[in-house]
Design an enzyme around this catalytic site. Structure first.
Site, PDB file in Angstrom:
ATOM      1  N   ARG A 283      -2.942  -1.682  -6.234  1.00  0.00           N
ATOM      2  CA  ARG A 283      -2.127  -2.895  -6.041  1.00  0.00           C
ATOM      3  C   ARG A 283      -2.414  -3.858  -7.183  1.00  0.00           C
ATOM      4  NH1 ARG A 283      -5.468  -4.909  -0.775  1.00  0.00           N
ATOM      5  NH2 ARG A 283      -7.478  -4.937  -1.774  1.00  0.00           N
TER       6      ARG A 283
ATOM      7  N   MET B 249      -5.134  -7.710   8.867  1.00  0.00           N
ATOM      8  CA  MET B 249      -4.552  -6.852   9.914  1.00  0.00           C
ATOM      9  C   MET B 249      -5.489  -5.677  10.157  1.00  0.00           C
ATOM     10  SD  MET B 249      -0.514  -6.973   9.133  1.00  0.00           S
ATOM     11  CE  MET B 249      -0.663  -6.558   7.429  1.00  0.00           C
TER      12      MET B 249
ATOM     13  N   LYS C 126       0.827  -1.203   0.000  1.00  0.00           N
ATOM     14  CA  LYS C 126       0.000   0.000   0.000  1.00  0.00           C
ATOM     15  C   LYS C 126       0.861   1.253   0.000  1.00  0.00           C
ATOM     16  CE  LYS C 126      -3.500  -0.477   2.467  1.00  0.00           C
ATOM     17  NZ  LYS C 126      -4.693  -0.617   3.206  1.00  0.00           N
TER      18      LYS C 126
ATOM     19  N   ARG D  24       3.413 -48.096 -14.199  1.00  0.00           N
ATOM     20  CA  ARG D  24       3.411 -49.014 -13.056  1.00  0.00           C
ATOM     21  C   ARG D  24       2.666 -50.265 -13.495  1.00  0.00           C
ATOM     22  NH1 ARG D  24       2.551 -43.910 -10.060  1.00  0.00           N
ATOM     23  NH2 ARG D  24       3.906 -43.800  -8.250  1.00  0.00           N
TER      24      ARG D  24
ATOM     25  N   HIS E 142      -1.891 -44.864  -2.101  1.00  0.00           N
ATOM     26  CA  HIS E 142      -2.492 -45.474  -3.290  1.00  0.00           C
ATOM     27  C   HIS E 142      -3.620 -44.607  -3.836  1.00  0.00           C
ATOM     28  CE1 HIS E 142      -5.266 -48.220  -5.388  1.00  0.00           C
ATOM     29  NE2 HIS E 142      -4.143 -48.766  -5.828  1.00  0.00           N
TER      30      HIS E 142
ATOM     31  N   ARG F 247       8.127 -50.037 -15.716  1.00  0.00           N
ATOM     32  CA  ARG F 247       8.739 -50.582 -14.500  1.00  0.00           C
ATOM     33  C   ARG F 247       8.247 -51.994 -14.256  1.00  0.00           C
ATOM     34  NH1 ARG F 247       7.371 -47.770  -8.912  1.00  0.00           N
ATOM     35  NH2 ARG F 247       5.403 -48.854  -9.175  1.00  0.00           N
TER      36      ARG F 247
ATOM     37  N   GLU G  74      15.501 -44.959  -5.400  1.00  0.00           N
ATOM     38  CA  GLU G  74      14.473 -44.659  -4.404  1.00  0.00           C
ATOM     39  C   GLU G  74      14.827 -45.214  -3.030  1.00  0.00           C
ATOM     40  OE1 GLU G  74      10.705 -46.354  -5.622  1.00  0.00           O
ATOM     41  OE2 GLU G  74      11.649 -48.110  -6.472  1.00  0.00           O
TER      42      GLU G  74
ATOM     43  N   SER H  62      15.786 -43.078 -12.599  1.00  0.00           N
ATOM     44  CA  SER H  62      14.572 -42.308 -12.381  1.00  0.00           C
ATOM     45  C   SER H  62      14.368 -42.251 -10.869  1.00  0.00           C
ATOM     46  CB  SER H  62      13.384 -42.995 -13.060  1.00  0.00           C
ATOM     47  OG  SER H  62      12.210 -42.295 -12.733  1.00  0.00           O
TER      48      SER H  62
ATOM     49  N   GLY I  47      -7.611  -7.882   4.707  1.00  0.00           N
ATOM     50  CA  GLY I  47      -8.455  -7.961   5.896  1.00  0.00           C
ATOM     51  C   GLY I  47      -7.839  -8.676   7.083  1.00  0.00           C
TER      52      GLY I  47
ATOM     53  N   ARG J 254      -3.413   2.707   8.559  1.00  0.00           N
ATOM     54  CA  ARG J 254      -3.668   1.397   7.927  1.00  0.00           C
ATOM     55  C   ARG J 254      -2.411   0.551   7.869  1.00  0.00           C
ATOM     56  NH1 ARG J 254      -8.182   2.006   3.918  1.00  0.00           N
ATOM     57  NH2 ARG J 254      -8.736   4.191   3.946  1.00  0.00           N
TER      58      ARG J 254
ATOM     59  N   GLY K 255      12.622 -42.195  -7.598  1.00  0.00           N
ATOM     60  CA  GLY K 255      11.324 -42.502  -7.011  1.00  0.00           C
ATOM     61  C   GLY K 255      11.267 -41.747  -5.693  1.00  0.00           C
TER      62      GLY K 255
ATOM     63  N   ASN L 172       8.931 -40.759  -3.905  1.00  0.00           N
ATOM     64  CA  ASN L 172       7.972 -41.151  -2.862  1.00  0.00           C
ATOM     65  C   ASN L 172       8.672 -42.077  -1.870  1.00  0.00           C
ATOM     66  OD1 ASN L 172       6.107 -39.880  -4.492  1.00  0.00           O
ATOM     67  ND2 ASN L 172       5.427 -41.772  -5.457  1.00  0.00           N
ATOM     68  N   ASP L 173       9.273 -43.137  -2.404  1.00  0.00           N
ATOM     69  CA  ASP L 173       9.971 -44.055  -1.506  1.00  0.00           C
ATOM     70  C   ASP L 173      11.232 -43.412  -0.942  1.00  0.00           C
ATOM     71  OD1 ASP L 173       8.667 -46.579  -1.076  1.00  0.00           O
ATOM     72  OD2 ASP L 173       8.731 -46.827  -3.241  1.00  0.00           O
TER      73      ASP L 173
ATOM     74  N   TYR M 183      14.259 -34.751 -17.152  1.00  0.00           N
ATOM     75  CA  TYR M 183      12.802 -34.631 -17.244  1.00  0.00           C
ATOM     76  C   TYR M 183      12.152 -34.836 -15.878  1.00  0.00           C
ATOM     77  CZ  TYR M 183      12.600 -39.748 -16.954  1.00  0.00           C
ATOM     78  OH  TYR M 183      12.703 -41.032 -16.518  1.00  0.00           O
TER      79      TYR M 183
ATOM     80  N   CYS N 196      10.120 -39.695 -11.172  1.00  0.00           N
ATOM     81  CA  CYS N 196       8.758 -40.151 -11.435  1.00  0.00           C
ATOM     82  C   CYS N 196       7.927 -40.226 -10.157  1.00  0.00           C
ATOM     83  CB  CYS N 196       8.769 -41.498 -12.146  1.00  0.00           C
ATOM     84  SG  CYS N 196       9.521 -42.800 -11.163  1.00  0.00           S
TER      85      CYS N 196
HETATM   86  C1  PEP Z   1       8.314 -43.623  -5.932  1.00  0.00           C
HETATM   87  O1  PEP Z   1       8.607 -44.349  -4.986  1.00  0.00           O
HETATM   88  O2  PEP Z   1       8.535 -42.411  -5.968  1.00  0.00           O
HETATM   89  C2  PEP Z   1       7.651 -44.208  -7.113  1.00  0.00           C
HETATM   90  C3  PEP Z   1       7.443 -43.503  -8.195  1.00  0.00           C
HETATM   91  O3  PEP Z   1       7.205 -45.481  -7.007  1.00  0.00           O
HETATM   92  P1  PEP Z   1       5.868 -45.902  -6.240  1.00  0.00           P
HETATM   93  O4  PEP Z   1       5.157 -44.648  -5.865  1.00  0.00           O
HETATM   94  O5  PEP Z   1       5.100 -46.724  -7.189  1.00  0.00           O
HETATM   95  O6  PEP Z   1       6.405 -46.634  -5.080  1.00  0.00           O
HETATM   96 MG    MG Z   2       8.567 -46.503  -5.263  1.00  0.00          MG
END
Ligand code: PEP
Ligand code: MG
Length: 947
Positions: free
Chosen positions: A350, A117, A36, A581, A472, A678, A813, A832, A115, A106, A834, A836-837, A920, A900
């Site tokens: 703004r 503060m 402001k 998968r 999942h 995979r 992973e 690649s 809104g 203000r 992974g 998540n794991d 990628y 991935c």
């Molecule tokens: C991961 O682990 O990142 C992965 C892509 O495999 P998934 O999620 O199937 O275990």
């Molecule tokens: Mg995995």
């Protein structure tokens, strides 16, 4: 409020410039002056009509906090000096009834926090100056009303009195004066209210309402500083990822009045339509009114264009100013203005918030208008805007109504964006049945597993009470582009009763629920949804994405498990499939029994293989008598185990053509592009009935049908399931370990891939399979599997008399794999990540349980800055990734590296992956456009930051 700092600190503080007149600042000083303050400064510099004022810096706010809520030395004096300048400019004085100056105080932080503060208006009123205000406005009622509002606002915000205390008195006054609404109270009644309000202040605080305008100002500035750490503000910053150490600036500005008759008024406007992006002024205006009236919605405002008819000269000036502001800021502006007796004043400008549709249209139009470059246009559109453009969403007004009506049941984890409405259905079979018949259903489960997939496909959305962003339910729903809310832990799903409960609220099967996968909200009843137009009809979005493509280095691939998803991903711009998968293909209803047959036979059939190999070896070295004995043993085993082997091979034989057709479809859809397939990854028990369910069924059958063949079958199954049970399946027999224990499965899959690729090649289709081994921890695992698979691949090519190009690589992973990436790169042609794991194993957080159980608290309480399953943890998991990239490429410079895990679709993580040099990212098909934009933004941000 003078400071108690040391002499040296005081000397430094006194020389610090804490206060800037509007004419001393500029748009570039946003961090110091807040949005402001910087806006008013820029407008003042540009010679626009801005009521004079000054800004106390965000640094002063921070100093206020570090010195125990005292103004830093010199600040107050500088504020007084600035006030003097304003008084000179306006020819008015604070506290002078005959020449009244009133100011607003203000808040205004670097990032807009609408809104959140506090603000104090009409500061400077007291028993004497109110008379001056009545004279100035020629409206006694207005003056008294402003005074009582001032005491109320000031009492609440600055003196910390409960709002209720004032409202109760106001209600009583209305009763006394037989007034239905506040507006029915006449001037003398309001005077009465003022008196009572002053008593409230005395009663609640033990002191009088401050009549000295200087005191009022001093306390108001402190209160605005304090509102930076108010609960609302802190929660808002947390939600919007705004750091807490930025502080707010305070703007002290001359009040102007829009309620001085029919040539006065007040309004708010956007320089372009913030919903559609149309290039036309958009906003509201109220004649003879103050800003509060617009906000409070007491009177219905008129569209801004009406101003042209009512005050044409003002309208002309206003349109000139707004287009100038747009040109200065090169972006849509959201402005507030007031007209006081025919004179226009700009109060604020703004950058305007906008919908996704508006964002892409404005970005595209502004390039055509020469206002911004395509680089800037790409940066102006946020990844969330693209999500909005491609997903269905709830009608915002209807959603608000639902919240007001108390229909918001709970909020879980937002797992896959989009809005879904349907009958709550508690099992996958029924969801499948109803959904396939065209009914709208939302599948509700404690969590989902592979055997729920057939119910997820025809459902509108998925709701689970457990699980997190990589569970999942999340992964599968995201892949399908289906809305999902997971980990809604306050929901108790009672599968037996076919109901869910939140507290004492019960939702039975078939009751309608609505879920918002972008926010995690779960509602009772229907909320109307707005579907997105098909992407091919969104010309501006396509244009922005094209610009993004020209600017990004990272490729965007997609995780797709079937030809349909692959095709969709390709249409959305995917440059490859980064993860197929294969286990998801095993879920289809007609396949599951065959997969189960394979799994149940695998251990026996493979024990046979191991034992026979051992015996054969022993036989070579044994003398004749011993050899005859061993031969007999071998025959024995073979006979015993023959049925299992036959079963196993039969199942593999049935799965082979199915898988071959799957792979053919995907490879064909992605012709000319890489497809990473995979080999089977998850623990096998995921394909079998749940142990608990089987136990119950067997117990029940023992009671009701002890002689039945069904019992015998189920009991056998139970024994097999029990034999396969593991205490920690995520760390158990899964990934490459499966292939090492049961090589037949891998061989079948590789054969299917290679047969598919050979057949396509023969048809002239350029198929590019890349075979990926999951969950490697040691290079020997990879070497062993590779040895087996190369043989199969070569055999298939020889059989088919055709050669195809294929690659062989691995997932990274497991932390050990990342740490030994150099070795692994000798065997692998690609990596690649992974994530998540890798996140699960680096943090030792179960990806299925952590988010619901404790991670939410972790992020709320800032134990962790963000959910590591959503945004990659740069310092820890990211370090492993950096090591693996560096050491992998050292060993093999042309190693292809991607990601991935679910992080591949997260814009903040994409920035990191770009920075560490991956080739990628691979994300869900619907996430591809978002990732294309995010990858370009990451590249542009990197380019600008190194300049
Ligand atoms: C991961 O682990 O990142 C992965 C892509 O495999 P998934 O999620 O199937 O275990
Ligand atoms: Mg995995």
């Amino acid at each position: 409020m003078a400071g108690t700092s040391t002499a040296a600190q005081r000397a430094a503080a006194t020389t610090t410039k804490w206060v800037y007149l509007f004419e001393e600042g500029s748009a570039s000083m946003r961090a110091l002056l807040g949005g402001k303050g910087a806006g008013c400064a820029e407008m003042t510099r540009a010679g626009l009509p801005v009521p004079p004022g000054f800004t106390i810096t965000t640094e002063a706010c921070n100093a206020y906090y570090t010195s125990d809520k005292r103004f830093p030395d010199g600040m107050w004096e500088q504020a007084l000096d600035a006030l003097r300048v304003i008084e000179q400019k306006t020819g008015k004085r604070l506290g002078d009834a005959s020449n009244l100056l009133l100011v607003s105080v203000r808040s205004g932080a670097q990032f807009s926090m609408p809104g959140m503060m506090d603000t104090v208006l009409n500061l400077g009123l007291n028993d004497e100056t109110v008379v001056g205000l009545a004279r100035l406005t020629q409206n006694e009622r207005f003056a008294q009303d402003a005074y009582r509002r001032f005491i109320q606002m000031y009492g609440r915000i600055v003196m910390g009195i409960e709002g209720r205390a004032f409202e109760d008195e106001l209600d009583k006054a209305k009763e006394r004066h037989s007034a239905a609404a506040d507006t029915d109270l006449a001037a003398d009644a309001l005077q009465d209210v003022v008196k009572t309000f002053k008593q409230v202040v005395r009663r609640e605080t033990g002191s009088d309402f401050p009549t000295d305008p200087m005191k009022q100002l001093e306390l108001a500035i402190g209160a605005v500083f304090s509102s930076w750490m108010g609960e609302r503000a802190v929660v808002y910053r947390d939600a919007n990822k705004i750091p807490h150490n930025l502080g707010t600036a305070v703007n002290v500005q001359t009040m102007v009045f829009g309620n001085m008759g029919d040539d006065s008024g007040t309004g708010v406007a956007f320089t372009r339509n913030p919903e559609t992006g149309e290039r036309a002024l958009y906003g509201d205006f109220l004649i003879n009114a103050q800003g509060e009236d617009v906000v409070a919605g007491i009177r219905t405002p008129m569209p801004i264009t009406e101003l042209e008819r009512i005050l044409p000269a003002v309208y002309k000036e206003f349109t000139e100013i707004t287009s100038r502001l747009e040109r200065t800021y090169r972006d849509v502006q959201d402005v507030e203005f007031t007209v006081e007796r025919g004179k226009l004043f700009m109060l604020q400008t703004r950058t305007g918030q906008r919908s996704g549709f508006a964002a892409v249209r404005i970005a595209s139009d502004m390039v055509d208008e020469g206002l911004v470059t395509p680089d800037e246009a790409v940066q102006r559109v946020q990844p969330d805007h693209v999500v909005q453009l491609l997903m269905s969403r709830f009608n915002p007004a209807a959603k608000e109504t639902a919240i007001r009506e108390g229909r918001l049941l709970t909020t879980g984890i937002s797992a896959s964006p989009g809005a879904a409405v349907g009958r709550a259905v508690f099992d996958a079979d029924r969801a499948d049945e109803l959904g396939t018949a065209g009914e709208k259903v939302v599948l509700v489960r404690p969590e989902t597993s592979p055997d729920d997939v057939h119910g997820m496909i025809p459902a509108q959305g998925v709701l689970t009470s457990r699980g997190g962003k990589t569970s999942h339910a999340s992964v599968v729903a995201r892949g399908m582009g289906k809305p999902a809310v997971v980990g809604a832990e306050t929901i108790v799903v009672d599968l037996k009763a076919r109901a869910m409960r939140v507290g004492d609220r019960v939702i039975n099967e078939d009751e309608i629920i609505s879920i918002d996968g972008a926010t995690g909200e779960v509602f009772v009843g229907e909320i109307p949804t707005i579907p997105p137009p098909p992407i091919e009809e969104q010309a501006e979005l396509l244009r922005v994405l094209e610009w993004a493509d020209e600017r990004r280095r990272l490729q965007v691939w997609a995780n797709a498990d079937n030809p349909g998803d692959a095709q969709k991903a390709r249409e959305l711009g995917a440059q490859g499939v980064g993860l197929c998968r294969t286990e998801h293909m095993f879920m289809e209803e007609e396949r599951l029994p065959v997969v189960q047959q394979m799994i149940l036979a695998a251990p026996k059939a493979n024990r046979l293989r191991v034992d026979t190999e051992r015996l054969k070896k022993e036989m070579v070295e044994a003398h004749q008598a011993k050899r005859t004995e061993l031969e007999a043993q071998l025959r024995d085993i073979e006979e015993q185990m023959a049925p299992a082997r036959a079963d196993y091979e039969e199942a593999l034989g049935k799965l082979l053509p199915m898988q071959r057709e799957d792979f053919k479809g995907i490879l064909r859809a992605m012709e000319g592009l890489p497809v990473v397939i995979r080999l089977l990854d998850p623990p096998l028990h995921e394909f079998l009935p749940r142990h608990e369910d089987l136990l119950l069924e067997v117990a029940e059958l023992r009671r009701t049908a002890p002689e039945s063949s069904e019992l015998a079958e189920k009991a056998d199954l139970l024994t097999a399931v029990e034999a396969m049970r593991e205490a920690n399946p995520m760390l158990g027999l899964r990934g490459c370990r499966l292939g090492l224990m049961y090589p037949g499965i891998n061989e079948m899959q590789v054969r299917a891939i290679m047969e598919a690729a050979c057949a396509l090649k023969r048809e002239g289709v350029d198929a590019r399979p890349e075979i990926m081994i999951p969950l490697i921890g040691h290079v020997n695992e990879l070497n062993r599997v590779r040895g087996q698979l190369e043989q199969t691949a070569k055999k298939v090519m020889a059989e088919q008399s055709i050669q195809v190009d294929y690659k062989f690589g691995t997932m990274i992973e497991v932390p050990r794999a990342a740490l030994t990436a150099g070795e692994i790169a000798e065997t692998a042609e690609f990596f690649s990540f992974g994530t998540n794991d890798l996140t699960q194993m680096t943090f030792a957080f179960s990806r299925d349980d952590a988010e619901g159980k404790f991670l939410k608290r972790y992020t709320e309480e800032k134990i962790l800055p963000a959910n590591p399953f959503e945004t990659v943890d740069r310092i820890g998991v990211g370090r492993l990734i950096r090591i693996a990239v560096e050491e992998g490429r050292q060993r093999k410079p042309d190693l292809e590296i991607g990601v991935c895990g679910e992080h591949g679709g997260d814009p903040a993580s994409i920035e990191f992956f770009n920075e560490v040099g991956l080739d990628y990212v691979s994300c869900s098909p619907p996430g591809v456009p978002v990732a294309r934009l995010a990858a370009a933004q990451a590249q542009l941000a990197g380019a600008y930051s190194t300049k």
